[in-house]
Scaffold this active site. Structure first.
Site, short mmCIF file in Angstrom:
data_model
loop_
_atom_site.label_atom_id
_atom_site.label_comp_id
_atom_site.label_asym_id
_atom_site.label_seq_id
_atom_site.Cartn_x
_atom_site.Cartn_y
_atom_site.Cartn_z
N GLN A 76 -15.12 37.76 47.43
CA GLN A 76 -15.24 36.61 47.95
C GLN A 76 -16.22 36.14 48.74
O GLN A 76 -16.56 35.33 49.27
CB GLN A 76 -13.79 36.51 48.54
CG GLN A 76 -12.77 36.45 47.77
CD GLN A 76 -11.47 36.62 48.40
OE1 GLN A 76 -10.61 35.78 48.80
NE2 GLN A 76 -11.03 37.63 48.61
N HIS A 93 -17.41 33.11 45.61
CA HIS A 93 -17.58 31.94 46.61
C HIS A 93 -19.03 31.59 46.99
O HIS A 93 -19.46 31.06 47.71
CB HIS A 93 -16.83 32.20 47.94
CG HIS A 93 -15.26 32.23 47.65
ND1 HIS A 93 -14.44 32.60 48.90
CD2 HIS A 93 -14.55 31.55 46.70
CE1 HIS A 93 -13.23 32.30 48.07
NE2 HIS A 93 -13.27 31.92 46.99
N THR A 139 -9.14 41.76 52.61
CA THR A 139 -9.07 40.31 52.15
C THR A 139 -7.56 39.80 52.85
O THR A 139 -6.78 40.61 52.50
CB THR A 139 -9.28 39.73 50.73
OG1 THR A 139 -8.79 38.31 51.01
CG2 THR A 139 -8.66 40.44 49.83
#
Ligand code: OAD
Length: 234
Positions: free
Chosen positions: A86, A104, A171
């Site tokens: 991410q 992302h 995360t």
């Protein structure tokens, strides 16, 4: 070789000096998501949004991969390794990991505001308002903002569904669709979570939580995987 997939988030790069988003003192305490990380923010105040990402890029250029990134790339010698991240930094790549999928976006790239397929590597840290793509439209950070589609999600689901070992690192698993990725794993896969935070993940069958920082936790997992391989002859 077994198929190992790492799924990383901001905690992966914390030991490289890059701020996470939701920890105490994290980026979203200092900036409002609506002001800097949405298409509406870009339309309302390009200079502010652009400056936010210029500062992130500047910080990234001063950072280096940490022991955790290096441990992951070393697994390429023993596993069929894929990294799904991410993170918008390039620290997995700089540590030597060859297959890295960014969910992302990527901080060191910019793209056309008119044609999302016109993507360019940026030299240095600064994108200027007025910098244009070859068709003459303003360039924007190559970041997936809140409210935008996550184009790499389909590839990520396929990769995770083929994993025998899944290592989730750093995360908070709070931003969807990325956070739902492990739901697409095969039922026989083993899942390891490396994160110093508290989680209620009782619904993830076969999950082992190593409650440590990335570098330390990944080292511990490496020892565990070596021991496992020796026992099973895999
Ligand atoms: P968060 O900031 O939400 O979560 C960071 C996680 O890292 C937490 O679970 C911490 O416990 C953990 N952590 C902190 N220090 C660590 C360390 N040294 N080693 C390992 N873990 C550590 O970050 P993400 O989950 O990555 O998206 O956030 C997901 C998305 O939200 C980001 O990609 C970004 C953000 O808004 C966009 O900007 C679109």
């Amino acid at each position: 070789m077994k198929n190992l997939v790492v799924f990383s988030g901001a905690g992966m790069s914390a030991e490289s000096g890059i701020s996470t988003f939701r920890d105490k003192g994290g980026l979203w305490e200092k900036h409002r998501i609506e002001d800097v990380a949405t298409p509406e923010a870009w339309n309302k105040n390009r200079a502010l949004v652009n400056e936010f990402y210029n500062q992130r890029r500047k910080q990234l250029l001063e950072a280096s991969p940490n022991a955790g990134h290096l441990q992951i790339s070393a697994w390429q010698n023993n596993f069929e390794l894929h990294v799904i991240t991410q993170n918008v930094d390039d620290l997995h790549e700089r540590a030597g990991s060859q297959r890295v999928l960014h969910l992302h976006g990527e901080l060191r790239k910019v793209r056309s505001t008119l044609n999302p397929d016109l993507i360019y590597s940026l030299n240095g840290w600064e994108l200027k308002i007025g910098d244009k793509c070859e068709k003459g439209s303003q360039l924007r950070p190559h970041i997936v903002w809140f409210g935008e589609m996550v184009p790499a999600m389909e590839d990520a689901k396929k990769i995770i569904s083929q994993a025998e070992i899944i290592v989730v690192v750093g995360t908070s698993l709070s931003v969807y669709p990325a956070a739902g990725l492990i739901d697409f794993r095969s039922g026989s896969s083993k899942v390891y979570l490396i994160d110093p935070g508290d989680f209620d993940l009782h619904y993830v069958r076969g999950l082992t939580h190593i409650k440590k920082k990335a570098s330390e936790g990944l080292k511990e997992l490496d020892e565990l995987l070596i021991k496992d391989a020796a026992e099973t002859g895999a």
